[in-house]
Scaffold this motif. Structure first.
Motif, PDB file in Angstrom:
ATOM      1  N   PRO A  98       1.120  -1.290  -0.014  1.00 18.88           N
ATOM      2  CA  PRO A  98       0.060   0.311  -0.090  1.00 18.88           C
ATOM      3  C   PRO A  98       1.383   0.942   0.325  1.00 18.88           C
ATOM      4  O   PRO A  98       2.260   1.480   0.306  1.00 18.88           O
ATOM      5  CB  PRO A  98      -0.830  -0.338   1.064  1.00 18.88           C
ATOM      6  CG  PRO A  98      -0.124  -0.830   2.679  1.00 18.88           C
ATOM      7  CD  PRO A  98       0.384  -2.051   1.372  1.00 18.88           C
ATOM      8  N   GLY A  99       0.859   2.148  -0.944  1.00 22.70           N
ATOM      9  CA  GLY A  99       1.176   3.022  -0.757  1.00 22.70           C
ATOM     10  C   GLY A  99       2.321   3.491  -1.837  1.00 22.70           C
ATOM     11  O   GLY A  99       2.852   4.422  -2.361  1.00 22.70           O
ATOM     12  N   LEU A 100       3.170   2.634  -2.150  1.00 18.98           N
ATOM     13  CA  LEU A 100       3.611   2.212  -3.273  1.00 18.98           C
ATOM     14  C   LEU A 100       2.974   2.462  -5.027  1.00 18.98           C
ATOM     15  O   LEU A 100       1.976   1.999  -5.045  1.00 18.98           O
ATOM     16  CB  LEU A 100       4.538   1.215  -3.417  1.00 18.98           C
ATOM     17  CG  LEU A 100       5.905   0.697  -4.585  1.00 18.98           C
ATOM     18  CD1 LEU A 100       6.895   1.426  -4.404  1.00 18.98           C
ATOM     19  CD2 LEU A 100       5.436  -0.649  -5.376  1.00 18.98           C
ATOM     20  N   VAL A 101       3.699   3.757  -5.600  1.00 18.27           N
ATOM     21  CA  VAL A 101       3.195   4.510  -6.811  1.00 18.27           C
ATOM     22  C   VAL A 101       4.354   3.593  -7.645  1.00 18.27           C
ATOM     23  O   VAL A 101       5.874   3.864  -7.634  1.00 18.27           O
ATOM     24  CB  VAL A 101       2.662   5.397  -6.970  1.00 18.27           C
ATOM     25  CG1 VAL A 101       2.552   5.488  -8.331  1.00 18.27           C
ATOM     26  CG2 VAL A 101       2.022   5.783  -5.783  1.00 18.27           C
ATOM     27  N   LEU A 102       4.247   2.746  -8.588  1.00 18.19           N
ATOM     28  CA  LEU A 102       5.454   2.589  -9.783  1.00 18.19           C
ATOM     29  C   LEU A 102       5.238   3.213 -10.951  1.00 18.19           C
ATOM     30  O   LEU A 102       3.617   2.353 -12.254  1.00 18.19           O
ATOM     31  CB  LEU A 102       5.660   1.177 -10.063  1.00 18.19           C
ATOM     32  CG  LEU A 102       6.456   0.594 -11.386  1.00 18.19           C
ATOM     33  CD1 LEU A 102       8.233   0.909  -9.998  1.00 18.19           C
ATOM     34  CD2 LEU A 102       6.941  -1.167 -10.868  1.00 18.19           C
ATOM     35  N   THR A 112       9.415  -1.197 -19.856  1.00 17.71           N
ATOM     36  CA  THR A 112      10.606  -0.501 -20.390  1.00 17.71           C
ATOM     37  C   THR A 112      11.462   0.342 -19.606  1.00 17.71           C
ATOM     38  O   THR A 112      12.332   0.099 -19.879  1.00 17.71           O
ATOM     39  CB  THR A 112      10.911  -0.101 -21.697  1.00 17.71           C
ATOM     40  OG1 THR A 112       9.075   0.746 -22.116  1.00 17.71           O
ATOM     41  CG2 THR A 112      10.564  -1.581 -22.452  1.00 17.71           C
ATOM     42  N   ARG A 113      10.863   1.353 -19.138  1.00 13.96           N
ATOM     43  CA  ARG A 113      10.620   2.004 -18.767  1.00 13.96           C
ATOM     44  C   ARG A 113      10.036   2.517 -16.726  1.00 13.96           C
ATOM     45  O   ARG A 113       8.801   1.935 -17.114  1.00 13.96           O
ATOM     46  CB  ARG A 113      11.036   3.561 -19.263  1.00 13.96           C
ATOM     47  CG  ARG A 113      12.541   3.733 -19.114  1.00 13.96           C
ATOM     48  CD  ARG A 113      12.627   5.267 -20.474  1.00 13.96           C
ATOM     49  NE  ARG A 113      10.842   5.266 -21.264  1.00 13.96           N
ATOM     50  CZ  ARG A 113      10.370   4.894 -22.470  1.00 13.96           C
ATOM     51  NH1 ARG A 113      11.712   3.982 -23.161  1.00 13.96           N
ATOM     52  NH2 ARG A 113       9.179   4.886 -22.729  1.00 13.96           N
ATOM     53  N   ALA A 114      10.459   2.913 -15.548  1.00 12.53           N
ATOM     54  CA  ALA A 114      10.130   2.590 -14.687  1.00 12.53           C
ATOM     55  C   ALA A 114      10.092   4.168 -14.179  1.00 12.53           C
ATOM     56  O   ALA A 114      11.539   4.193 -13.613  1.00 12.53           O
ATOM     57  CB  ALA A 114      10.075   1.049 -13.809  1.00 12.53           C
ATOM     58  N   ARG A 115       9.308   4.433 -12.267  1.00 13.82           N
ATOM     59  CA  ARG A 115       9.713   5.101 -11.748  1.00 13.82           C
ATOM     60  C   ARG A 115       8.871   4.811 -10.524  1.00 13.82           C
ATOM     61  O   ARG A 115       8.154   4.834 -10.628  1.00 13.82           O
ATOM     62  CB  ARG A 115       9.668   7.007 -12.212  1.00 13.82           C
ATOM     63  CG  ARG A 115       9.847   7.326 -11.489  1.00 13.82           C
ATOM     64  CD  ARG A 115      10.269   9.106 -12.338  1.00 13.82           C
ATOM     65  NE  ARG A 115       9.091   9.519 -13.122  1.00 13.82           N
ATOM     66  CZ  ARG A 115       7.742   9.846 -12.524  1.00 13.82           C
ATOM     67  NH1 ARG A 115       8.414  10.496 -10.787  1.00 13.82           N
ATOM     68  NH2 ARG A 115       6.792  10.049 -13.012  1.00 13.82           N
ATOM     69  N   ALA A 116       9.751   4.282  -9.007  1.00 16.02           N
ATOM     70  CA  ALA A 116       8.539   4.482  -8.463  1.00 16.02           C
ATOM     71  C   ALA A 116       9.012   5.518  -7.212  1.00 16.02           C
ATOM     72  O   ALA A 116       9.929   6.537  -7.296  1.00 16.02           O
ATOM     73  CB  ALA A 116       9.426   3.005  -7.192  1.00 16.02           C
ATOM     74  N   ARG A 117       7.801   5.412  -6.370  1.00 18.55           N
ATOM     75  CA  ARG A 117       7.774   6.260  -5.213  1.00 18.55           C
ATOM     76  C   ARG A 117       7.201   5.894  -4.100  1.00 18.55           C
ATOM     77  O   ARG A 117       5.956   5.584  -4.244  1.00 18.55           O
ATOM     78  CB  ARG A 117       7.661   8.016  -5.516  1.00 18.55           C
ATOM     79  CG  ARG A 117       6.106   8.240  -6.302  1.00 18.55           C
ATOM     80  CD  ARG A 117       6.039   9.389  -7.272  1.00 18.55           C
ATOM     81  NE  ARG A 117       5.113   9.507  -6.879  1.00 18.55           N
ATOM     82  CZ  ARG A 117       3.291  10.084  -6.458  1.00 18.55           C
ATOM     83  NH1 ARG A 117       3.633  10.381  -5.667  1.00 18.55           N
ATOM     84  NH2 ARG A 117       2.670   9.918  -7.422  1.00 18.55           N
ATOM     85  N   GLY A 118       7.596   6.054  -2.884  1.00 14.09           N
ATOM     86  CA  GLY A 118       6.296   6.014  -2.172  1.00 14.09           C
ATOM     87  C   GLY A 118       5.389   7.125  -1.940  1.00 14.09           C
ATOM     88  O   GLY A 118       6.023   8.266  -2.196  1.00 14.09           O
ATOM     89  N   LEU A 119       3.855   6.805  -1.409  1.00 18.54           N
ATOM     90  CA  LEU A 119       3.271   7.927  -1.417  1.00 18.54           C
ATOM     91  C   LEU A 119       4.346   9.025  -0.504  1.00 18.54           C
ATOM     92  O   LEU A 119       3.300   9.999  -0.579  1.00 18.54           O
ATOM     93  CB  LEU A 119       1.626   7.853  -1.384  1.00 18.54           C
ATOM     94  CG  LEU A 119       0.889   8.012  -2.545  1.00 18.54           C
ATOM     95  CD1 LEU A 119      -0.649   7.414  -2.299  1.00 18.54           C
ATOM     96  CD2 LEU A 119       1.286   8.377  -3.812  1.00 18.54           C
ATOM     97  N   ALA A 241      12.971   0.893   3.730  1.00 16.14           N
ATOM     98  CA  ALA A 241      12.146   0.784   2.668  1.00 16.14           C
ATOM     99  C   ALA A 241      12.440   1.558   1.351  1.00 16.14           C
ATOM    100  O   ALA A 241      12.194   1.688   0.132  1.00 16.14           O
ATOM    101  CB  ALA A 241      10.425   0.959   2.813  1.00 16.14           C
ATOM    102  N   SER A 242      13.041   3.505   1.911  1.00 20.01           N
ATOM    103  CA  SER A 242      13.862   3.838   1.183  1.00 20.01           C
ATOM    104  C   SER A 242      14.178   3.472  -0.435  1.00 20.01           C
ATOM    105  O   SER A 242      14.631   3.714  -1.270  1.00 20.01           O
ATOM    106  CB  SER A 242      13.537   5.390   1.559  1.00 20.01           C
ATOM    107  OG  SER A 242      15.059   5.112   2.300  1.00 20.01           O
ATOM    108  N   ARG A 243      14.972   2.940   1.169  1.00 19.68           N
ATOM    109  CA  ARG A 243      16.870   2.238  -0.454  1.00 19.68           C
ATOM    110  C   ARG A 243      15.786   0.730  -1.425  1.00 19.68           C
ATOM    111  O   ARG A 243      16.377   1.296  -3.099  1.00 19.68           O
ATOM    112  CB  ARG A 243      17.639   1.489   0.294  1.00 19.68           C
ATOM    113  CG  ARG A 243      18.532   0.847  -0.577  1.00 19.68           C
ATOM    114  CD  ARG A 243      19.190   2.206  -0.583  1.00 19.68           C
ATOM    115  NE  ARG A 243      19.572   1.166  -1.719  1.00 19.68           N
ATOM    116  CZ  ARG A 243      21.128   0.409  -1.903  1.00 19.68           C
ATOM    117  NH1 ARG A 243      21.674   0.604  -1.177  1.00 19.68           N
ATOM    118  NH2 ARG A 243      20.872   0.681  -3.003  1.00 19.68           N
ATOM    119  N   LEU A 244      14.700   0.139  -0.741  1.00 17.02           N
ATOM    120  CA  LEU A 244      14.450  -0.386  -1.827  1.00 17.02           C
ATOM    121  C   LEU A 244      13.464   0.228  -2.661  1.00 17.02           C
ATOM    122  O   LEU A 244      13.489  -0.623  -3.759  1.00 17.02           O
ATOM    123  CB  LEU A 244      13.365  -1.638  -1.008  1.00 17.02           C
ATOM    124  CG  LEU A 244      13.792  -2.497  -0.382  1.00 17.02           C
ATOM    125  CD1 LEU A 244      13.038  -3.219   0.792  1.00 17.02           C
ATOM    126  CD2 LEU A 244      14.821  -3.740  -1.110  1.00 17.02           C
TER     127      LEU A 244
END
Lengths: 281, 189, 311
Positions: A98-102, A112-119, A241-244
């Motif tokens: 929950p709260g992870l956005v990819l 092919t490309r991705a950007r991840a952030r925690g809400l 978690a931020s490192r992951l």
């Protein structure tokens, strides 16, 4: 069309052959650029002047039917140019932290490309205490991963163990965890999840469940092992978690959606989110 | 063929032609591809009415599979990738029109000028065998040679166009124990 | 040799369709019971579930999505049921069949090729990423299972020297084909489970993509799609009986009863597999299909051809 301020980093049309393209009659007024995510599209450097309008007649083409902007094209992992869709996974999905956005660029079903952030930006390191609740959360993680892997029977077992842990039936849970781990080891999951999402970087691995490097299958076993240890009260670990999340794009790029979902579920982020919630209260 | 059979035959013929034309009327790659599939299925059913059971069914089988795969190719790999969107199926109208008319005239002339057998011979026992003999008998050797050549061409074409060959997967000296793939396959070679 | 099967009046098709419906209900109820056992629910509730779910979906309002391709969507959704019905026309029930077709084996194969198109169309029609990804996954899987499946079907044709299903049954009067072509039977079973988007081959309907091709289906569309999907599973189980299990042959009971009994047993095995084997993703199965199953199927065919030539 005002592209100022949008993120054009994801897609490069330079060198694309637009000589075949005829924009006459296309209706750009329907394209609603406000609030849309343009990370996929980069028109910078594209030269539309002097394009040959005789090759192809797109007068019947609507650049944004029903207000959905045009899918772009980009090279996929084999170097072929393919349709690209901008797809956001999360923040809320079944079996998803929950709260992870990819934010993904999907070619077909390959990321092919991705950007991840925690809400929540404050999602970072803390100590996970041992104990029944931590063990139950591990079972939750394992159940999600098993469900995604299509092992519905084993997933049901993991959920039942979670219930037993929360009820305080620790002896039964301990026995059940041993049994579940044996069944997982014997199952075809070793074949379907082994060699997938292998983490070799030791710096990253220390933030994984039980600091377990290796494949998704190894991490599944680590989750069950960690649940047993937490239930014993023998463990407590420091994970960030931020490192992951920072390394997530690198882990999922080049995988298809199914594999990427398995890799994300194998990181044990859900239990971190739950722990954090518990700490703030 | 019974009267109902004849009616069916002509209805299927019209369906085949009209759905073939629909390929160019519709405005999406998916619809165009499946319009073509319907056209082929209609032709396959016509073959069934001509008592060519095996050929009819195999036409349906092959063409549906082929169109299902082609739809994906058309949508994923269309040059400029608007194929997920509605789009016109007609390009370069004048030249296409001329090509189409000339081809039609040639084929129609071929049909009219062929010396068809006269009268209505009684149907043979096994029409599929008879048709195979009529089509292939004098050229059987050529056909038998052709098929391995075609397979070899396909294999060669695929290996030449491979993005990642075995040297990418196993290293320059093929020394890696496990292949370096984006996603490992199920046999583990 | 008298004709092993007799073609009945076309009006019996209604009975055939009802039989299919009953077998679909049995499959759904059995799956529900196994789910209840695995998850600790009530078995009685799972018996009620098929009827309750049917009623719910019939009353549910049909949802649509933005810029959906409704025509193709509906064709794909309804098509699975049509394909299942067309499949069972060539499956003999005891000594009766609806369609005693000389190329019945290829007919069945052509109908499962239709599933390629139909599943993809359902995925395409909803104009949704997850559904479309499901459609792509199915085609990737199809490329891996279809050729082995064809080799498995060919094995029975070589042994009976016919493409007619009745002749294939007749050729098993002494020995069922499952006994001397177990590999073909195994590959056939894998193919059936795969073209039914069932269990280990259900990644096109996966939880990771919100239900995949069925993600946007609702109301009666959903009902018809899933009925059709169970329908092709039932048709596949029913067709295994004349192909490998001697058709209606058996002691004491009449031929139709044996057909039904064997169909239910095969169907139960297919349903049971769902909870026993984890998801087999297309990229995993592709190598298995091409590097193990196709050679295995070809060797099986070669062996049978040698036996047939030398007898």
């Amino acid at each position: 069309m005002d592209h100022t301020g949008t993120d054009h980093s994801q897609m490069d049309h330079t060198g694309t052959d637009h000589s075949q393209m005829d924009h006459t009659g296309t209706d750009h007024s329907q394209m609603d650029h406000t609030g849309t995510d343009h990370s996929q599209m980069d028109h910078t450097g594209t030269d539309h002047s002097g394009t040959d309008h005789s090759g192809m007649d797109h007068s019947g083409m609507d650049m944004a039917p029903a207000g959905i902007p045009l899918a772009g094209g980009a090279a996929d992992r084999d170097g072929l140019e393919m349709d690209t869709l901008a797809v956001q996974l999360g923040p809320v999905l079944p079996y998803w932290p929950p709260g992870l956005v990819l934010h993904c660029a999907l070619n077909g079903d390959v990321i092919t490309r991705a950007r991840a952030r925690g809400l929540d930006d404050a999602w970072h390191g803390f100590v996970e205490p041992g104990g029944r609740e931590a063990a139950a959360r591990r079972c939750d993680d394992a159940a999600a991963l098993l469900a995604l892997a299509g092992a519905s029977g084993l997933a049901a077992d993991a959920r039942r163990l979670r219930g037993a842990l929360l009820r305080g039936d620790t002896a039964a849970a301990q026995h059940g965890l041993d049994r579940l781990e044996r069944r997982v080891r014997r199952s075809l999951l070793r074949w379907s999840l082994g060699r997938l999402g292998v983490v070799e970087d030791p710096a990253l691995a220390q933030h994984l469940v039980a600091a377990q490097a290796g494949s998704v299958f190894d991490r599944l076993l680590a989750m069950l092992g960690a649940a047993r240890d937490a239930n014993d009260g023998s463990s407590g670990e420091r994970r960030d978690a931020s490192r992951l999340i920072a390394d997530l794009p690198q882990l999922v790029t080049g995988l298809d959606l199914a594999a990427a979902r398995l890799v994300v579920a194998s990181l044990g982020l859900s239990s971190l989110a739950a722990e954090r919630g518990g700490h703030h209260e | 063929m019974t009267l109902i059979g004849e009616v069916f035959f002509w209805v299927l013929g019209a369906t085949a032609v009209l759905s073939g034309a629909a390929v160019f009327w519709v405005n999406s790659m998916a619809r165009a591809t499946y319009a073509l599939a319907i056209s082929f299925v209609a032709v396959g059913l016509q073959l069934l009415l001509l008592d060519q059971a095996y050929l009819g069914v195999i036409t349906i089988l092959m063409m549906v599979m082929e169109m299902a795969v082609m739809a994906v190719y058309m949508i994923m790999f269309m040059g400029m990738n608007p194929a997920l969107m509605p789009m016109s199926m007609v390009h370069d109208k004048r030249l296409s029109l001329v090509t189409a008319l000339v081809t039609f005239a040639l084929l129609a002339a071929g049909i009219l000028l062929t010396p068809w057998p006269s009268g209505r011979p009684a149907p043979t026992e096994d029409v599929t065998v008879a048709l195979g003999m009529a089509l292939m008998e004098p050229k059987m050797l050529a056909m038998i040679v052709l098929s391995p050549v075609m397979v070899a061409t396909i294999v060669a074409g695929v290996s030449l166009s491979l993005h990642r060959g075995r040297y990418d997967r196993y290293g320059d000296d093929l020394e890696r124990a496990a292949a370096d793939d984006p996603q490992p396959g199920g046999v583990g070679r | 040799m008298s004709d092993p099967v007799v073609e009945v009046d076309p009006s019996w098709a209604i009975v055939g369709a009802l039989l299919l419906a009953v077998l679909v209900m049995i499959a759904v109820a059995l799956d529900g019971m196994l789910a209840a056992r695995a998850q600790g629910g009530s078995a009685a509730a799972s018996l009620r579930w098929p009827a309750a779910e049917t009623a719910r979906l019939l009353r549910q309002r049909r949802r649509s999505t933005v810029a959906a391709d409704s025509l193709l969507w509906r064709i794909g959704g309804a098509g699975m049921l049509v394909a299942a019905l067309l499949k069972i026309t060539v499956v003999p029930f005891g000594e009766w069949t609806l369609f005693d077709f000389e190329a019945g084996l290829v007919w069945f194969n052509a109908m499962d090729a239709l599933v390629w198109a139909l599943v993809w169309l359902v995925g395409w029609g909803g104009n949704s990423v997850h559904a479309l990804v499901g459609g792509y996954r199915f085609l990737a899987l199809a490329v891996a299972y279809e050729l082995p499946l064809m080799f498995a079907l060919i094995a029975t044709a070589i042994a009976s020297e016919s493409l007619n299903v009745g002749d294939i049954v007749a050729a098993q009067s002494e020995l069922w084909f499952i006994v001397w072509m177990p590999v073909a039977f195994l590959i056939y079973s894998i193919g059936v489970v795969a073209f039914s988007v069932w269990g280990p081959f259900g990644s096109s309907l996966g939880a990771d993509i919100a239900g995949g091709v069925a993600a946007e289906l609702s109301g009666v569309d959903r009902l018809v799609f899933f009925a059709g999907r169970y329908g092709v599973l039932v048709a596949g189980a029913a067709f295994a009986v004349p192909l490998f299990l001697g058709g209606g042959s058996g002691a004491v009971l009449p031929a139709w009863a044996w057909s039904l009994l064997k169909t239910v047993v095969v169907l139960a095995a297919f349903v049971w597999v769902r909870r026993k084997v984890p998801l087999i993703r297309p990229e995993k199965f592709m190598e298995v299909g091409w590097m193990l199953l196709i050679p295995a199927g070809m060797l099986q065919d070669l062996l049978i051809a040698l036996v047939m030539v030398n007898r």
